[in-house]
Design an enzyme around this catalytic site. Sequence first.
Site, PDB file in Angstrom:
ATOM      1  N   TYR A 125       0.747  -1.462  -0.017  1.00 37.66           N
ATOM      2  CA  TYR A 125       0.081   0.137  -0.038  1.00 37.66           C
ATOM      3  C   TYR A 125       0.747   1.408   0.038  1.00 37.66           C
ATOM      4  CZ  TYR A 125      -4.205  -2.972   0.827  1.00 37.66           C
ATOM      5  OH  TYR A 125      -5.122  -3.810   0.463  1.00 37.66           O
ATOM      6  N   LYS A 172       2.464 -15.541   4.790  1.00 39.11           N
ATOM      7  CA  LYS A 172       2.645 -16.246   3.662  1.00 39.11           C
ATOM      8  C   LYS A 172       4.254 -16.490   3.617  1.00 39.11           C
ATOM      9  CE  LYS A 172       0.992 -18.936   0.254  1.00 39.11           C
ATOM     10  NZ  LYS A 172       0.300 -20.171   0.519  1.00 39.11           N
ATOM     11  N   ASP A 205      -3.815 -18.371   3.103  1.00 41.20           N
ATOM     12  CA  ASP A 205      -4.896 -19.196   2.390  1.00 41.20           C
ATOM     13  C   ASP A 205      -5.370 -20.173   3.506  1.00 41.20           C
ATOM     14  OD1 ASP A 205      -2.278 -20.062   2.699  1.00 41.20           O
ATOM     15  OD2 ASP A 205      -2.280 -21.591   1.048  1.00 41.20           O
ATOM     16  N   ASP A 229      -6.724  -6.462   5.239  1.00 41.78           N
ATOM     17  CA  ASP A 229      -7.645  -5.596   4.282  1.00 41.78           C
ATOM     18  C   ASP A 229      -8.888  -6.604   3.679  1.00 41.78           C
ATOM     19  OD1 ASP A 229      -9.374  -3.576   3.065  1.00 41.78           O
ATOM     20  OD2 ASP A 229      -7.480  -3.021   1.636  1.00 41.78           O
ATOM     21  N   ASP A 233     -12.859  -7.698   5.132  1.00 40.74           N
ATOM     22  CA  ASP A 233     -14.037  -7.683   4.456  1.00 40.74           C
ATOM     23  C   ASP A 233     -14.650  -9.103   4.373  1.00 40.74           C
ATOM     24  OD1 ASP A 233     -13.682  -5.218   3.674  1.00 40.74           O
ATOM     25  OD2 ASP A 233     -14.278  -5.620   1.516  1.00 40.74           O
TER      26      ASP A 233
END
Length: 344
Positions: A125, A172, A205, A229, A233
């Site tokens: 970001y 990850k 994942d 982020d 959601d």
Amino acid sequence: MTEYKIALMPGDGIGPELTEATLKILKVVQENFDITLNIVPAEAGDEVFKKTGVALPESSLKIIRESHACLKGPVGETAADVIVRLRLLFDLYANVRPIKAFPNAPVAHPDIDMIFVRENTEDVYKGLEYSIGNDTTICLRVITRKNCERIAKRAFETAMSRPKKKVTAIHKANVMRITDGLFKRVCQETAKNYPNIQYNEMYVDAATMHLIRTPQDFDVLCTCNMFGDILSDEAAQLIGGLGMAPGANIGNNFALFEPIHGSAPDIAGKQIANPISMILSAKMMLDWIGEQYNDPKCLKAAKAIEKATIQTLINGITVPDLGGNVSTQQMAQAIATAIQNLSP
Ligand code: ATP
């Protein structure tokens, strides 16, 4: 009596409707808890961009700088120019997003009570994207020890105040060995300072799967910027949608509160949006002010907002999003009345 100055950015799309709803709550809170909020509007987002070519004008920054805290509605197309910039400008390094099952909301499991503690200033970001010729593009992922340390510390501190006392670091590191390797190492180092907190790790994942399968097992989720982020959601869908998900952007001395969702242009202007996301963001703001300025009245008011929201949902007063038929403002009015009825 202490007075707090609050910068208010209504935002775009459903933002102004949610802001109107939230102001109803802040009005009764001031009347019933002997708190004074000097709420000063500050323009930001698509409308001011259309008028002036700037999404976050200097005049608004001045209002924010002079405030104790900021309350913000969702911004549309110019979101990155507003919120990403504000997070960097005010070094609001922790994005805190509670995901909690409320009664009578369509929830995946009644015991869901988790909180995302998401790094808010770096990762992909940072906007470091480049083209090499026409057909190759590069995005740089920045992960620093300083930011890993402060987000991990905040995640463990958050867990200390919660009943489950558990932190799950999500990464990850098997693929992004250097960047997420650093994040993972720092989380593990920090865990050693908190022997009373149960610590585990999950690949991102696997975390997406466990959020659907066993959401009630999560407590504090510590993430980098992008994974937090996306996962928050997803998690909001487990508790009745984005309209149930408030958020806070917290730095050392300043904080900004906003729903986690965007401006929802598909439902804007219809008065059907769920105002709980912004009402609970205001609740988080009062909690933060209460702790930051050692003000028990704000803490009491924050508690009352949550209690009144629960009571309203139990009474079956809900917007269409949650299966009911009242409007955004009617829902807010019902919560405001419930606050009045709760007050001594
Ligand atoms: P943006 O481009 O500003 O992010 P978007 O529509 O792509 O807007 P969101 O605004 O996050 O993304 O909305 C995603 C979906 O969730 C939309 O269908 C929207 O109507 C719904 N939604 C978001 N917030 C609410 C809310 N407070 N109440 C009801 N539905 C909502």
